[in-house]
Design a protein around this motif. Structure first.
Motif, PDB file in Angstrom:
ATOM      1  N   LEU A 273      41.193  40.849  38.914  1.00 25.36           N
ATOM      2  CA  LEU A 273      40.948  42.080  39.654  1.00 25.36           C
ATOM      3  C   LEU A 273      40.265  43.143  38.795  1.00 25.36           C
ATOM      4  O   LEU A 273      39.493  43.956  39.306  1.00 25.36           O
ATOM      5  N   ALA A 274      40.542  43.127  37.502  1.00 25.55           N
ATOM      6  CA  ALA A 274      39.965  44.133  36.602  1.00 25.55           C
ATOM      7  C   ALA A 274      38.618  43.715  36.042  1.00 25.55           C
ATOM      8  O   ALA A 274      37.929  44.521  35.409  1.00 25.55           O
ATOM      9  N   SER A 275      38.227  42.470  36.263  1.00 25.38           N
ATOM     10  CA  SER A 275      36.987  41.949  35.682  1.00 25.38           C
ATOM     11  C   SER A 275      35.770  42.404  36.481  1.00 25.38           C
ATOM     12  O   SER A 275      35.665  42.108  37.679  1.00 25.38           O
ATOM     13  N   PRO A 276      34.817  43.101  35.841  1.00 30.54           N
ATOM     14  CA  PRO A 276      33.590  43.502  36.550  1.00 30.54           C
ATOM     15  C   PRO A 276      32.840  42.296  37.103  1.00 30.54           C
ATOM     16  O   PRO A 276      32.198  42.381  38.151  1.00 30.54           O
ATOM     17  N   ARG A 277      32.932  41.164  36.408  1.00 32.78           N
ATOM     18  CA  ARG A 277      32.215  39.960  36.833  1.00 32.78           C
ATOM     19  C   ARG A 277      32.753  39.431  38.151  1.00 32.78           C
ATOM     20  O   ARG A 277      32.062  38.737  38.885  1.00 32.78           O
ATOM     21  N   HIS A 278      34.027  39.748  38.457  1.00 39.67           N
ATOM     22  CA  HIS A 278      34.642  39.266  39.691  1.00 39.67           C
ATOM     23  C   HIS A 278      34.892  40.408  40.677  1.00 39.67           C
ATOM     24  O   HIS A 278      35.753  40.297  41.551  1.00 39.67           O
ATOM     25  N   ALA A 279      34.120  41.478  40.558  1.00 37.82           N
ATOM     26  CA  ALA A 279      34.338  42.654  41.405  1.00 37.82           C
ATOM     27  C   ALA A 279      34.136  42.332  42.882  1.00 37.82           C
ATOM     28  O   ALA A 279      34.748  42.961  43.746  1.00 37.82           O
ATOM     29  N   GLY A 280      33.265  41.376  43.168  1.00 37.26           N
ATOM     30  CA  GLY A 280      32.999  41.025  44.561  1.00 37.26           C
ATOM     31  C   GLY A 280      33.905  39.947  45.113  1.00 37.26           C
ATOM     32  O   GLY A 280      33.762  39.552  46.285  1.00 37.26           O
ATOM     33  N   LEU A 281      34.847  39.479  44.320  1.00 32.96           N
ATOM     34  CA  LEU A 281      35.739  38.414  44.752  1.00 32.96           C
ATOM     35  C   LEU A 281      36.818  38.992  45.669  1.00 32.96           C
ATOM     36  O   LEU A 281      37.563  39.888  45.266  1.00 32.96           O
ATOM     37  N   PRO A 282      36.918  38.516  46.906  1.00 33.35           N
ATOM     38  CA  PRO A 282      37.938  39.049  47.819  1.00 33.35           C
ATOM     39  C   PRO A 282      39.347  38.845  47.257  1.00 33.35           C
ATOM     40  O   PRO A 282      39.596  37.898  46.514  1.00 33.35           O
ATOM     41  N   VAL A 283      40.252  39.721  47.659  1.00 30.22           N
ATOM     42  CA  VAL A 283      41.637  39.611  47.203  1.00 30.22           C
ATOM     43  C   VAL A 283      42.228  38.273  47.611  1.00 30.22           C
ATOM     44  O   VAL A 283      43.002  37.660  46.863  1.00 30.22           O
ATOM     45  N   SER A 284      41.867  37.784  48.776  1.00 33.09           N
ATOM     46  CA  SER A 284      42.374  36.479  49.223  1.00 33.09           C
ATOM     47  C   SER A 284      41.927  35.364  48.284  1.00 33.09           C
ATOM     48  O   SER A 284      42.686  34.424  48.015  1.00 33.09           O
ATOM     49  N   ALA A 285      40.689  35.473  47.762  1.00 29.59           N
ATOM     50  CA  ALA A 285      40.187  34.466  46.821  1.00 29.59           C
ATOM     51  C   ALA A 285      40.895  34.581  45.475  1.00 29.59           C
ATOM     52  O   ALA A 285      41.168  33.571  44.820  1.00 29.59           O
ATOM     53  N   VAL A 286      41.202  35.807  45.060  1.00 27.61           N
ATOM     54  CA  VAL A 286      41.963  36.011  43.832  1.00 27.61           C
ATOM     55  C   VAL A 286      43.331  35.351  43.960  1.00 27.61           C
ATOM     56  O   VAL A 286      43.800  34.655  43.055  1.00 27.61           O
ATOM     57  N   ALA A 288      44.190  32.829  45.864  1.00 24.74           N
ATOM     58  CA  ALA A 288      44.045  31.373  45.846  1.00 24.74           C
ATOM     59  C   ALA A 288      43.779  30.860  44.440  1.00 24.74           C
ATOM     60  O   ALA A 288      44.341  29.844  44.018  1.00 24.74           O
ATOM     61  N   ARG A 289      42.917  31.558  43.710  1.00 22.88           N
ATOM     62  CA  ARG A 289      42.594  31.134  42.349  1.00 22.88           C
ATOM     63  C   ARG A 289      43.791  31.194  41.414  1.00 22.88           C
ATOM     64  O   ARG A 289      43.846  30.471  40.426  1.00 22.88           O
ATOM     65  N   CYS A 290      44.725  32.063  41.723  1.00 20.90           N
ATOM     66  CA  CYS A 290      45.885  32.231  40.844  1.00 20.90           C
ATOM     67  C   CYS A 290      47.112  31.464  41.336  1.00 20.90           C
ATOM     68  O   CYS A 290      48.214  31.658  40.830  1.00 20.90           O
ATOM     69  N   GLY A 291      46.912  30.585  42.324  1.00 21.36           N
ATOM     70  CA  GLY A 291      47.976  29.682  42.724  1.00 21.36           C
ATOM     71  C   GLY A 291      48.928  30.195  43.776  1.00 21.36           C
ATOM     72  O   GLY A 291      49.968  29.565  44.028  1.00 21.36           O
ATOM     73  N   PHE A 292      48.606  31.339  44.430  1.00 25.63           N
ATOM     74  CA  PHE A 292      49.489  31.855  45.475  1.00 25.63           C
ATOM     75  C   PHE A 292      49.182  31.157  46.797  1.00 25.63           C
ATOM     76  O   PHE A 292      48.013  30.939  47.138  1.00 25.63           O
ATOM     77  N   ALA A 293      50.229  30.832  47.523  1.00 28.56           N
ATOM     78  CA  ALA A 293      50.065  30.052  48.750  1.00 28.56           C
ATOM     79  C   ALA A 293      49.339  30.823  49.840  1.00 28.56           C
ATOM     80  O   ALA A 293      48.656  30.227  50.677  1.00 28.56           O
ATOM     81  N   SER A 294      49.482  32.156  49.860  1.00 24.03           N
ATOM     82  CA  SER A 294      48.829  32.958  50.897  1.00 24.03           C
ATOM     83  C   SER A 294      48.550  34.360  50.360  1.00 24.03           C
ATOM     84  O   SER A 294      49.244  34.840  49.454  1.00 24.03           O
ATOM     85  N   PRO A 295      47.538  35.042  50.912  1.00 17.92           N
ATOM     86  CA  PRO A 295      47.248  36.421  50.490  1.00 17.92           C
ATOM     87  C   PRO A 295      48.424  37.363  50.722  1.00 17.92           C
ATOM     88  O   PRO A 295      48.664  38.268  49.917  1.00 17.92           O
ATOM     89  N   SER A 296      49.155  37.162  51.823  1.00 19.92           N
ATOM     90  CA  SER A 296      50.279  38.066  52.108  1.00 19.92           C
ATOM     91  C   SER A 296      51.399  37.895  51.080  1.00 19.92           C
ATOM     92  O   SER A 296      52.012  38.888  50.642  1.00 19.92           O
ATOM     93  N   HIS A 297      51.646  36.649  50.674  1.00 23.62           N
ATOM     94  CA  HIS A 297      52.655  36.405  49.642  1.00 23.62           C
ATOM     95  C   HIS A 297      52.222  37.039  48.330  1.00 23.62           C
ATOM     96  O   HIS A 297      53.026  37.662  47.618  1.00 23.62           O
ATOM     97  N   PHE A 298      50.940  36.907  48.007  1.00 24.86           N
ATOM     98  CA  PHE A 298      50.395  37.509  46.788  1.00 24.86           C
ATOM     99  C   PHE A 298      50.565  39.028  46.814  1.00 24.86           C
ATOM    100  O   PHE A 298      51.049  39.634  45.853  1.00 24.86           O
ATOM    101  N   THR A 299      50.178  39.651  47.915  1.00 23.61           N
ATOM    102  CA  THR A 299      50.267  41.116  48.020  1.00 23.61           C
ATOM    103  C   THR A 299      51.709  41.590  47.907  1.00 23.61           C
ATOM    104  O   THR A 299      52.000  42.590  47.232  1.00 23.61           O
ATOM    105  N   ARG A 300      52.612  40.876  48.559  1.00 20.65           N
ATOM    106  CA  ARG A 300      54.028  41.259  48.503  1.00 20.65           C
ATOM    107  C   ARG A 300      54.564  41.174  47.069  1.00 20.65           C
ATOM    108  O   ARG A 300      55.258  42.082  46.593  1.00 20.65           O
ATOM    109  N   ARG A 301      54.233  40.085  46.374  1.00 25.70           N
ATOM    110  CA  ARG A 301      54.684  39.921  44.993  1.00 25.70           C
ATOM    111  C   ARG A 301      54.047  40.966  44.081  1.00 25.70           C
ATOM    112  O   ARG A 301      54.697  41.507  43.169  1.00 25.70           O
ATOM    113  N   PHE A 302      52.770  41.249  44.291  1.00 26.10           N
ATOM    114  CA  PHE A 302      52.058  42.215  43.455  1.00 26.10           C
ATOM    115  C   PHE A 302      52.676  43.605  43.607  1.00 26.10           C
ATOM    116  O   PHE A 302      52.926  44.308  42.627  1.00 26.10           O
ATOM    117  N   ARG A 303      52.917  44.001  44.852  1.00 24.68           N
ATOM    118  CA  ARG A 303      53.504  45.324  45.092  1.00 24.68           C
ATOM    119  C   ARG A 303      54.908  45.427  44.493  1.00 24.68           C
ATOM    120  O   ARG A 303      55.284  46.459  43.915  1.00 24.68           O
TER     121      ARG A 303
END
Length: 349
Positions: A273-286, A288-303
């Protein structure tokens, strides 16, 4: 830290400077350059990670020769070096055997044993050195293991761990977990050397394997962090232990496996998320790339960990990078993903 760059030294003084630097960072050796008349080039860099010294060497062809005479001049606290060959085909002679080393090999040398090592043309290596007293493996065991490392089932585990060490040594050097990383690396190398020297069925190898179980699990998890199918059963199976035994070993080290895996994935997500090279990468893709089963699970854990959503944290970091002086909301990590994370103790890698 830059130790030597021969480009800053007059050509006529480079051979002497190379010799001085090599013997200053190691022990007395004879150094023979492949083509000194054509010009010697070299660059040495070093980092300190816990009890480990890391050296990156890039140079034109040379060979280091250590004889019995040199061994008698060893320093007060000799070291064992473990290196990866990152450029070129390397030649070695150790324990009475000659062999070649490529990018998928680990080379090991004990300072108290004669050896030869070098390469032709442009070459490079990345070495880790460990105090022999800290490593606790006898000279003859190190030498015996060095010529049969692939006989150990730990070879590829350690190879992956060493490669991970070199992804960003400067960041590791300043990380609060540097000492733990150094200790875990030492345990893995001790297990590799013991296993390679004595065979899997030897009681010394079994003891070393048991002692290194937690670092091996952590190294395995980090290599498969982006796999959403990574599970406790799979991890235990890969290490030939029962799930109960694995959990007991981790618990004795103060580690909750599930919480630690989540924490590692969150840190990986923060870096993306902090990488300028990946600035255009959607949060959902982030996610998935980090092994989270779903974007909602990722967001909940992140918060839950940082007090802000991934989008909010990315926006704040972008503003900081742009020099707008926008502060982050209380609870968000302001200087790095590890700064304020609320998670279980982090295991050694």
């Amino acid at each position: 830290m830059l130790l030597l760059d021969l480009e800053t030294i007059p050509p006529e003084a480079r051979v002497e400077a190379f010799q001085h630097a090599m013997n200053d960072t190691s022990v007395p050796n004879d150094v023979v350059h492949e083509s000194p008349e054509a010009g010697v080039r070299a660059r040495f860099e070093a980092w300190r990670v816990g009890a480990l010294d890391l050296f990156d060497t890039r140079s034109t062809g040379f060979e280091v020769r250590r004889t019995d005479r040199h061994v008698r001049w060893h320093r007060e606290r000799p070291v064992v070096s473990i290196s990866l060959q990152t450029q070129g085909v390397h030649r070695a002679e150790n324990g009475g055997e000659r062999y070649l080393l490529g990018p998928d090999d680990i080379s090991v040398f004990h300072e108290l044993a004669p050896r030869r090592y070098g390469w032709s043309g442009e070459g490079a290596s990345r070495a880790v050195t460990i105090d022999t007293e800290h490593l606790g493996v006898p000279v003859d065991t190190v030498v015996r293991a060095s010529i049969r490392l692939r006989a150990s089932p730990l070879h590829d585990v350690v190879l992956g761990h060493l490669r991970a060490l070199w992804q960003d040594p400067a960041r590791l050097e300043s990380d609060p977990g540097a000492a733990a990383v150094g200790n875990a690396t030492t345990e893995l190398l001790r297990a590799l050397l013991t296993s390679a020297a004595h065979g899997e069925d030897d009681k010394r190898s079994r003891s070393a394997m048991d002692d290194s179980l937690v670092p091996r699990i952590a190294a395995y998890v980090r290599r498969h962090l982006t796999d959403p199918d990574l599970s406790p059963d799979r991890i235990a199976k890969e290490h030939a232990v029962s799930r109960r035994y694995m959990y007991a070993a981790l618990s004795s080290a103060g580690i909750s496996l599930e919480q630690w895996v989540i924490g590692e994935r969150l840190e990986a997500a923060c870096r993306l998320l902090a990488s300028p090279r990946h600035a255009g990468l959607p949060v959902s893709a982030v996610a998935a790339r980090c092994g989270f089963a779903s974007p909602s699970h990722f967001t909940r854990r992140f918060r839950a960990a940082y007090g802000v959503t991934p989008r909010e944290w990315r926006r704040h970091r972008c503003q900081e990078a742009a020099g707008l002086g926008a502060g982050v909301r209380e609870g968000a990590p302001s200087s790095g993903p590890a700064a304020d994370r609320r998670s279980t103790p982090t295991p050694s890698p």
